[in-house]
Motif scaffolding. Structure first.
Motif, PDB file in Angstrom:
ATOM      1  N   GLY A 285     -81.691 -94.314  86.200  1.00  0.00           N
ATOM      2  CA  GLY A 285     -82.869 -95.088  86.573  1.00  0.00           C
ATOM      3  C   GLY A 285     -83.013 -95.323  88.063  1.00  0.00           C
ATOM      4  O   GLY A 285     -83.706 -96.248  88.499  1.00  0.00           O
ATOM      5  N   ARG A 286     -82.358 -94.491  88.856  1.00  0.00           N
ATOM      6  CA  ARG A 286     -82.452 -94.613  90.317  1.00  0.00           C
ATOM      7  C   ARG A 286     -83.478 -93.633  90.871  1.00  0.00           C
ATOM      8  O   ARG A 286     -83.746 -92.602  90.276  1.00  0.00           O
ATOM      9  CB  ARG A 286     -81.086 -94.329  90.969  1.00  0.00           C
ATOM     10  N   LYS A 287     -84.015 -93.978  92.020  1.00  0.00           N
ATOM     11  CA  LYS A 287     -84.920 -93.080  92.716  1.00  0.00           C
ATOM     12  C   LYS A 287     -84.139 -92.350  93.794  1.00  0.00           C
ATOM     13  O   LYS A 287     -83.461 -92.978  94.594  1.00  0.00           O
ATOM     14  CB  LYS A 287     -86.084 -93.856  93.351  1.00  0.00           C
ATOM     15  N   ILE A 288     -84.221 -91.053  93.778  1.00  0.00           N
ATOM     16  CA  ILE A 288     -83.471 -90.267  94.751  1.00  0.00           C
ATOM     17  C   ILE A 288     -84.332 -89.998  95.973  1.00  0.00           C
ATOM     18  O   ILE A 288     -85.510 -89.661  95.862  1.00  0.00           O
ATOM     19  CB  ILE A 288     -82.965 -88.941  94.126  1.00  0.00           C
ATOM     20  N   GLU A 289     -83.732 -90.189  97.129  1.00  0.00           N
ATOM     21  CA  GLU A 289     -84.448 -89.978  98.377  1.00  0.00           C
ATOM     22  C   GLU A 289     -84.366 -88.508  98.781  1.00  0.00           C
ATOM     23  O   GLU A 289     -83.283 -87.924  98.769  1.00  0.00           O
ATOM     24  CB  GLU A 289     -83.860 -90.843  99.492  1.00  0.00           C
ATOM     25  N   PRO A 290     -85.503 -87.910  99.135  1.00  0.00           N
ATOM     26  CA  PRO A 290     -85.474 -86.500  99.575  1.00  0.00           C
ATOM     27  C   PRO A 290     -84.730 -86.367 100.892  1.00  0.00           C
ATOM     28  O   PRO A 290     -84.728 -87.302 101.707  1.00  0.00           O
ATOM     29  CB  PRO A 290     -86.959 -86.146  99.736  1.00  0.00           C
ATOM     30  N   PRO A 291     -84.065 -85.238 101.138  1.00  0.00           N
ATOM     31  CA  PRO A 291     -83.339 -85.049 102.400  1.00  0.00           C
ATOM     32  C   PRO A 291     -84.295 -85.038 103.583  1.00  0.00           C
ATOM     33  O   PRO A 291     -85.441 -84.606 103.476  1.00  0.00           O
ATOM     34  CB  PRO A 291     -82.657 -83.688 102.219  1.00  0.00           C
ATOM     35  N   LYS A 292     -83.802 -85.555 104.698  1.00  0.00           N
ATOM     36  CA  LYS A 292     -84.631 -85.591 105.904  1.00  0.00           C
ATOM     37  C   LYS A 292     -84.753 -84.191 106.500  1.00  0.00           C
ATOM     38  O   LYS A 292     -83.784 -83.432 106.511  1.00  0.00           O
ATOM     39  CB  LYS A 292     -84.017 -86.538 106.928  1.00  0.00           C
ATOM     40  N   PRO A 293     -85.938 -83.834 106.986  1.00  0.00           N
ATOM     41  CA  PRO A 293     -86.113 -82.508 107.596  1.00  0.00           C
ATOM     42  C   PRO A 293     -85.298 -82.385 108.877  1.00  0.00           C
ATOM     43  O   PRO A 293     -85.021 -83.389 109.552  1.00  0.00           O
ATOM     44  CB  PRO A 293     -87.620 -82.450 107.883  1.00  0.00           C
ATOM     45  N   VAL A 294     -84.897 -81.163 109.177  1.00  0.00           N
ATOM     46  CA  VAL A 294     -84.124 -80.915 110.397  1.00  0.00           C
ATOM     47  C   VAL A 294     -85.000 -81.197 111.606  1.00  0.00           C
ATOM     48  O   VAL A 294     -86.144 -80.733 111.692  1.00  0.00           O
ATOM     49  CB  VAL A 294     -83.622 -79.452 110.439  1.00  0.00           C
ATOM     50  N   ALA A 295     -84.459 -81.987 112.529  1.00  0.00           N
ATOM     51  CA  ALA A 295     -85.225 -82.355 113.721  1.00  0.00           C
ATOM     52  C   ALA A 295     -85.465 -81.146 114.606  1.00  0.00           C
ATOM     53  O   ALA A 295     -84.584 -80.292 114.776  1.00  0.00           O
ATOM     54  CB  ALA A 295     -84.483 -83.441 114.499  1.00  0.00           C
ATOM     55  N   ALA A 296     -86.667 -81.057 115.148  1.00  0.00           N
ATOM     56  CA  ALA A 296     -87.014 -79.950 116.040  1.00  0.00           C
ATOM     57  C   ALA A 296     -86.316 -80.118 117.379  1.00  0.00           C
ATOM     58  O   ALA A 296     -86.099 -81.232 117.851  1.00  0.00           O
ATOM     59  CB  ALA A 296     -88.524 -79.905 116.248  1.00  0.00           C
ATOM     60  N   THR A 297     -85.923 -79.013 117.992  1.00  0.00           N
ATOM     61  CA  THR A 297     -85.271 -79.066 119.300  1.00  0.00           C
ATOM     62  C   THR A 297     -86.304 -78.913 120.404  1.00  0.00           C
ATOM     63  O   THR A 297     -87.438 -78.515 120.164  1.00  0.00           O
ATOM     64  CB  THR A 297     -84.232 -77.932 119.432  1.00  0.00           C
ATOM     65  N   ASN A 298     -85.881 -79.248 121.620  1.00  0.00           N
ATOM     66  CA  ASN A 298     -86.779 -79.145 122.773  1.00  0.00           C
ATOM     67  C   ASN A 298     -86.582 -77.842 123.538  1.00  0.00           C
ATOM     68  O   ASN A 298     -87.093 -77.699 124.655  1.00  0.00           O
ATOM     69  CB  ASN A 298     -86.550 -80.336 123.723  1.00  0.00           C
ATOM     70  N   VAL A 299     -85.823 -76.901 122.943  1.00  0.00           N
ATOM     71  CA  VAL A 299     -85.576 -75.626 123.604  1.00  0.00           C
ATOM     72  C   VAL A 299     -86.878 -74.828 123.666  1.00  0.00           C
ATOM     73  O   VAL A 299     -87.590 -74.698 122.679  1.00  0.00           O
ATOM     74  CB  VAL A 299     -84.504 -74.823 122.859  1.00  0.00           C
ATOM     75  N   THR A 300     -87.191 -74.325 124.844  1.00  0.00           N
ATOM     76  CA  THR A 300     -88.483 -73.650 125.037  1.00  0.00           C
ATOM     77  C   THR A 300     -88.376 -72.140 125.162  1.00  0.00           C
ATOM     78  O   THR A 300     -89.392 -71.456 125.151  1.00  0.00           O
ATOM     79  CB  THR A 300     -89.174 -74.199 126.301  1.00  0.00           C
ATOM     80  N   SER A 301     -87.168 -71.594 125.305  1.00  0.00           N
ATOM     81  CA  SER A 301     -87.034 -70.142 125.446  1.00  0.00           C
ATOM     82  C   SER A 301     -85.788 -69.654 124.733  1.00  0.00           C
ATOM     83  O   SER A 301     -84.877 -70.433 124.423  1.00  0.00           O
ATOM     84  CB  SER A 301     -86.959 -69.759 126.932  1.00  0.00           C
ATOM     85  N   LEU A 302     -85.742 -68.351 124.455  1.00  0.00           N
ATOM     86  CA  LEU A 302     -84.601 -67.754 123.771  1.00  0.00           C
ATOM     87  C   LEU A 302     -83.343 -67.904 124.614  1.00  0.00           C
ATOM     88  O   LEU A 302     -82.264 -68.197 124.097  1.00  0.00           O
ATOM     89  CB  LEU A 302     -84.888 -66.278 123.492  1.00  0.00           C
ATOM     90  N   LEU A 303     -83.462 -67.733 125.932  1.00  0.00           N
ATOM     91  CA  LEU A 303     -82.309 -67.850 126.820  1.00  0.00           C
ATOM     92  C   LEU A 303     -81.765 -69.282 126.807  1.00  0.00           C
ATOM     93  O   LEU A 303     -80.545 -69.495 126.765  1.00  0.00           O
ATOM     94  CB  LEU A 303     -82.693 -67.434 128.242  1.00  0.00           C
ATOM     95  N   ASP A 304     -82.674 -70.278 126.837  1.00  0.00           N
ATOM     96  CA  ASP A 304     -82.239 -71.676 126.770  1.00  0.00           C
ATOM     97  C   ASP A 304     -81.535 -71.956 125.442  1.00  0.00           C
ATOM     98  O   ASP A 304     -80.543 -72.689 125.387  1.00  0.00           O
ATOM     99  CB  ASP A 304     -83.441 -72.613 126.917  1.00  0.00           C
ATOM    100  N   ALA A 305     -82.064 -71.388 124.357  1.00  0.00           N
ATOM    101  CA  ALA A 305     -81.451 -71.578 123.038  1.00  0.00           C
ATOM    102  C   ALA A 305     -80.043 -71.003 123.016  1.00  0.00           C
ATOM    103  O   ALA A 305     -79.120 -71.607 122.451  1.00  0.00           O
ATOM    104  CB  ALA A 305     -82.308 -70.914 121.970  1.00  0.00           C
ATOM    105  N   LEU A 306     -79.858 -69.832 123.626  1.00  0.00           N
ATOM    106  CA  LEU A 306     -78.535 -69.217 123.693  1.00  0.00           C
ATOM    107  C   LEU A 306     -77.576 -70.078 124.512  1.00  0.00           C
ATOM    108  O   LEU A 306     -76.419 -70.263 124.139  1.00  0.00           O
ATOM    109  CB  LEU A 306     -78.642 -67.819 124.303  1.00  0.00           C
ATOM    110  N   ARG A 307     -78.061 -70.614 125.635  1.00  0.00           N
ATOM    111  CA  ARG A 307     -77.214 -71.458 126.484  1.00  0.00           C
ATOM    112  C   ARG A 307     -76.781 -72.722 125.748  1.00  0.00           C
ATOM    113  O   ARG A 307     -75.630 -73.134 125.800  1.00  0.00           O
ATOM    114  CB  ARG A 307     -77.964 -71.813 127.770  1.00  0.00           C
TER     115      ARG A 307
END
Length: 282
Positions: free
Chosen positions: A230-252
């Protein structure tokens, strides 16, 4: 107690034969399964075959298999006609050739089965084949009538037995050229390639199937348990978006993250070693 064999026959290489049993190696029977219910009554519902033109249910005795020869045109095939057309199985798994273990592309693999000797009288022949293949580091290509179809199988040594994987036919495997037709030829070099290689190196590990969990099964099991309690299950929180703006920054950023994780793991291992009690000298 040994599981029930799915198929029994003879493994044959030239004049060498061994009585064998074939067992399912992978099964989906343990997965969570749902039933369809009537929301109003809570009763299970049953499926019916409906005539596409009249909309009326068709009784099992009136159902027959059909092969489409044109739009809306079919050849009816009775069950006994299909059975008569299929070659009889002689229960022989006939080895055609021995090949390198890595010669078959993974896309051709269908289902895995375990092969084991079915009686003590032919265990020696079975062991001889298994150890010979292991010593030469080869696999066997074999053919047999399995479950009313002629199948090709790749057989490899595994522990005290053999693993036989049924193979898809050539016409069943789609061309990779079609899937990759729109992939552009992108050149990666310099810092980007160095960072990618660094990330791969720091995250290199070993395959351990026990480390992989079925999150869908776990989530559904938790949902069912919550509903029963009889419990209500909470849905998982979505993955937070990152502030990375380029592929090179993401790699770093990824390289920094793996470096921190490695340093943390090394530190914990060092602390554990320091805390470990030393053995007293005798």
């Amino acid at each position: 107690m040994a599981p029930r064999a799915n198929w029994k026959g003879v493994l044959k290489v030239a004049e060498l034969t061994s009585q064998i049993s074939l067992f399912t190696a992978a099964s989906t029977s343990e997965r969570i399964a749902f039933h369809t219910l009537n929301r109003k009554t809570g009763h299970r519902v049953q499926r019916q075959f409906i005539d596409a033109e009249t909309g009326k249910p068709v009784a099992p005795d009136d159902q027959v298999k059909g092969y489409e020869t044109g739009h809306g045109e079919y050849v009816m095939l009775e069950a006994d006609e299909i059975a008569a057309a299929i070659p009889e199985s002689d229960k022989t798994l006939d080895v055609q050739a021995f090949i390198s273990c890595d010669e078959v592309d993974d896309v051709f693999f269908d289902r895995p089965y375990y092969l084991a000797p079915s009686n003590q009288a032919t265990e020696e022949a079975f062991a001889l084949l298994r150890e010979g293949m292991r010593a030469k580091k080869v696999a066997a290509l074999a053919r047999a009538m399995l479950f009313r179809r002629m199948r090709s199988l790749l057989i490899r040594p595994s522990g005290a037995g053999l693993i036989a994987s049924t193979l898809n036919f050539d016409y069943e495997v789609r061309s990779a050229d079609e899937a990759f037709a729109d992939v552009r030829d992108v050149k990666i070099e310099g810092e980007m390639l160095d960072l990618a290689e660094h990330i791969i190196k720091t995250k290199t590990g070993k395959f351990d199937v026990s480390k992989f969990d079925d999150r869908y099964e776990a989530a559904v099991a938790a949902l069912v348990k919550a509903k029963l309690e009889g419990r209500k299950i909470e849905p998982p929180k979505p993955v937070a978006a990152t502030n990375v703006t380029s592929l090179l920054d993401a790699l770093r950023e990824s390289a920094k993250g793996t470096a921190r994780a490695t340093a943390k793991s090394t530190s914990k291992a060092s602390e554990a070693k320091t805390r470990a009690p030393r053995k007293k000298a005798s």
